[in-house]
Design a protein around this motif. Structure first.
Motif, mmCIF file in Angstrom:
data_model
loop_
_atom_site.group_PDB
_atom_site.id
_atom_site.type_symbol
_atom_site.label_atom_id
_atom_site.label_comp_id
_atom_site.label_asym_id
_atom_site.label_seq_id
_atom_site.Cartn_x
_atom_site.Cartn_y
_atom_site.Cartn_z
ATOM 1 N N ASN A 33 0.870 -1.360 0.075
ATOM 2 C CA ASN A 33 0.021 0.004 -0.067
ATOM 3 C C ASN A 33 0.832 1.282 -0.092
ATOM 4 O O ASN A 33 1.665 1.549 0.880
ATOM 5 C CB ASN A 33 -0.878 0.021 1.082
ATOM 6 C CG ASN A 33 -2.000 -1.320 1.035
ATOM 7 O OD1 ASN A 33 -2.377 -1.308 -0.027
ATOM 8 N ND2 ASN A 33 -2.512 -1.607 2.183
ATOM 9 N N LYS A 66 -5.073 -4.509 -13.743
ATOM 10 C CA LYS A 66 -5.845 -4.346 -12.481
ATOM 11 C C LYS A 66 -6.920 -3.517 -12.874
ATOM 12 O O LYS A 66 -7.051 -2.630 -13.571
ATOM 13 C CB LYS A 66 -4.808 -3.760 -11.491
ATOM 14 C CG LYS A 66 -3.375 -4.376 -11.226
ATOM 15 C CD LYS A 66 -3.930 -5.840 -10.464
ATOM 16 C CE LYS A 66 -2.809 -6.365 -9.846
ATOM 17 N NZ LYS A 66 -2.746 -7.585 -9.500
ATOM 18 N N ASP A 141 -15.593 -3.802 -5.602
ATOM 19 C CA ASP A 141 -14.381 -4.604 -5.027
ATOM 20 C C ASP A 141 -13.179 -4.446 -6.174
ATOM 21 O O ASP A 141 -13.187 -5.116 -7.015
ATOM 22 C CB ASP A 141 -14.524 -6.227 -4.861
ATOM 23 C CG ASP A 141 -15.459 -6.373 -3.467
ATOM 24 O OD1 ASP A 141 -15.293 -5.540 -2.638
ATOM 25 O OD2 ASP A 141 -16.245 -7.157 -3.570
ATOM 26 N N ASP A 143 -9.272 -3.843 -7.384
ATOM 27 C CA ASP A 143 -7.877 -4.175 -7.187
ATOM 28 C C ASP A 143 -7.303 -3.381 -6.497
ATOM 29 O O ASP A 143 -6.503 -3.532 -5.564
ATOM 30 C CB ASP A 143 -7.433 -4.942 -8.560
ATOM 31 C CG ASP A 143 -8.021 -6.055 -8.963
ATOM 32 O OD1 ASP A 143 -8.610 -7.001 -8.499
ATOM 33 O OD2 ASP A 143 -8.109 -6.174 -10.406
ATOM 34 N N VAL A 144 -7.216 -2.101 -6.883
ATOM 35 C CA VAL A 144 -6.705 -1.142 -6.506
ATOM 36 C C VAL A 144 -7.455 0.373 -6.148
ATOM 37 O O VAL A 144 -8.368 0.749 -7.115
ATOM 38 C CB VAL A 144 -5.350 -0.476 -7.499
ATOM 39 C CG1 VAL A 144 -4.572 0.690 -6.938
ATOM 40 C CG2 VAL A 144 -4.510 -1.810 -7.796
ATOM 41 N N TYR A 145 -7.398 0.767 -4.893
ATOM 42 C CA TYR A 145 -8.035 2.141 -4.716
ATOM 43 C C TYR A 145 -7.176 3.383 -4.608
ATOM 44 O O TYR A 145 -6.088 3.306 -4.053
ATOM 45 C CB TYR A 145 -8.576 1.870 -3.252
ATOM 46 C CG TYR A 145 -9.952 0.936 -3.164
ATOM 47 C CD1 TYR A 145 -11.269 1.351 -3.380
ATOM 48 C CD2 TYR A 145 -9.829 -0.511 -3.141
ATOM 49 C CE1 TYR A 145 -12.163 0.512 -3.482
ATOM 50 C CE2 TYR A 145 -10.606 -1.278 -2.903
ATOM 51 C CZ TYR A 145 -11.976 -0.860 -3.080
ATOM 52 O OH TYR A 145 -12.996 -1.792 -3.345
ATOM 53 N N LYS A 169 -10.719 -2.181 3.366
ATOM 54 C CA LYS A 169 -10.522 -2.392 1.850
ATOM 55 C C LYS A 169 -9.001 -2.602 1.751
ATOM 56 O O LYS A 169 -8.445 -3.507 0.758
ATOM 57 C CB LYS A 169 -10.830 -1.215 0.915
ATOM 58 C CG LYS A 169 -12.082 -1.055 0.790
ATOM 59 C CD LYS A 169 -12.742 -2.307 0.028
ATOM 60 C CE LYS A 169 -14.302 -1.973 -0.335
ATOM 61 N NZ LYS A 169 -14.929 -3.159 -1.082
ATOM 62 N N THR A 172 -7.408 -6.104 1.662
ATOM 63 C CA THR A 172 -7.526 -7.099 0.987
ATOM 64 C C THR A 172 -7.047 -6.586 -0.578
ATOM 65 O O THR A 172 -6.893 -7.514 -1.557
ATOM 66 C CB THR A 172 -8.862 -7.647 0.805
ATOM 67 O OG1 THR A 172 -9.869 -6.771 0.362
ATOM 68 C CG2 THR A 172 -9.074 -8.295 2.113
ATOM 69 N N ALA A 173 -7.227 -5.207 -0.694
ATOM 70 C CA ALA A 173 -6.722 -4.589 -2.089
ATOM 71 C C ALA A 173 -5.603 -3.668 -1.658
ATOM 72 O O ALA A 173 -5.279 -3.198 -0.773
ATOM 73 C CB ALA A 173 -8.012 -3.896 -2.436
ATOM 74 N N GLN A 174 -5.080 -3.307 -2.976
ATOM 75 C CA GLN A 174 -3.865 -2.431 -3.026
ATOM 76 C C GLN A 174 -4.384 -0.973 -2.775
ATOM 77 O O GLN A 174 -5.629 -0.676 -3.490
ATOM 78 C CB GLN A 174 -2.997 -2.357 -4.208
ATOM 79 C CG GLN A 174 -1.691 -1.682 -3.951
ATOM 80 C CD GLN A 174 -0.591 -2.059 -5.090
ATOM 81 O OE1 GLN A 174 -1.159 -2.624 -6.237
ATOM 82 N NE2 GLN A 174 0.518 -1.316 -5.336
#
Length: 216
Positions: A33, A66, A141, A143-145, A169, A172-174
């Motif tokens: 992250n 992604k 959902d 993959d990347v926020y 988030k 579980t996600a980047q």
């Protein structure tokens, strides 16, 4: 994988093209992250918009396999003449949400707009628009926020709820985050990418990156 290939961005001016970066090549590391750090005017916001697809480079490209969110809490894609509910269902369809009814209910509950969920967004305050956009984003959902000062949205109660949702988030996600609040960066990120003089440098040690950032 998020890869920048020969990325060039400039803005025309009376003194000629002002380059933000030129022929930039970089791959964001997976499994981290990442905070995006840089001094004012370094180009963080420009790069962030390019990653989000809301601005285009003059040359080069972003290559990714992604699913990237739009910048969380920015009212990207919100149509002012549509209601909150209509916007929600439209955004859900565009992003391939399978169960639109479930998605709509999640957004409605999270945004906390009450009966205004069925009123046109043009009548919303800026905070209400941001809450709707935030709800639409975190209910998908990705993959990347992409997080840009997102936890400053709304009143204290909503900010607390927003931060908790993003922290969940981030498990579980980047996350790729831009923020001027170093304490917030420390909450969300374990590493950093420093943008300086048109170049990107990855620091697996967040504190080392922050120390260098403070010297810029």
């Amino acid at each position: 994988m998020i890869k920048l290939t020969n990325l060039t961005k400039y803005y025309p001016s009376d003194l000629g093209n002002q380059y933000i970066f030129q022929d930039l090549n970089f791959t964001f590391p997976e499994g981290h992250n990442v905070a995006l750090l840089g001094s004012n005017g370094a180009g963080k916001s420009t790069l962030f918009r390019i990653l989000a697809g809301s601005e285009y480079p003059n040359k080069g490209k972003v290559v990714t396999d992604k699913a990237l969110s739009w910048p969380v809490a920015l009212a990207t894609g919100i149509h002012p003449k549509m209601t909150g509910r209509e916007n929600t269902r439209f955004i859900g369809r565009v992003n391939g949400v399978a169960d639109l009814d479930e998605y709509e209910q999640k957004v409605k509950d999270f945004a906390g707009l009450g009966i205004k969920f069925d009123l046109p967004v043009m009548g919303y305050s800026s905070g209400m628009r941001a809450r709707l956009a935030f709800g639409c984003c975190v209910a998908i959902d990705f993959d990347v926020y992409l997080i840009d000062e997102a936890t400053s949205v709304g009143d204290q109660s909503f900010r607390k709820k927003a931060k908790q949702a993003l922290l969940e988030k981030a498990k579980t996600a980047q996350v790729i985050m831009v923020s001027h609040e170093l304490d917030e960066i420390r909450e969300f990120c374990d590493s950093a990418v420093l943008l300086h003089d048109g170049e990107l440098e990855f620091f697996p040690d967040l504190e080392q990156a922050i120390t260098k950032y403070k010297t810029l």
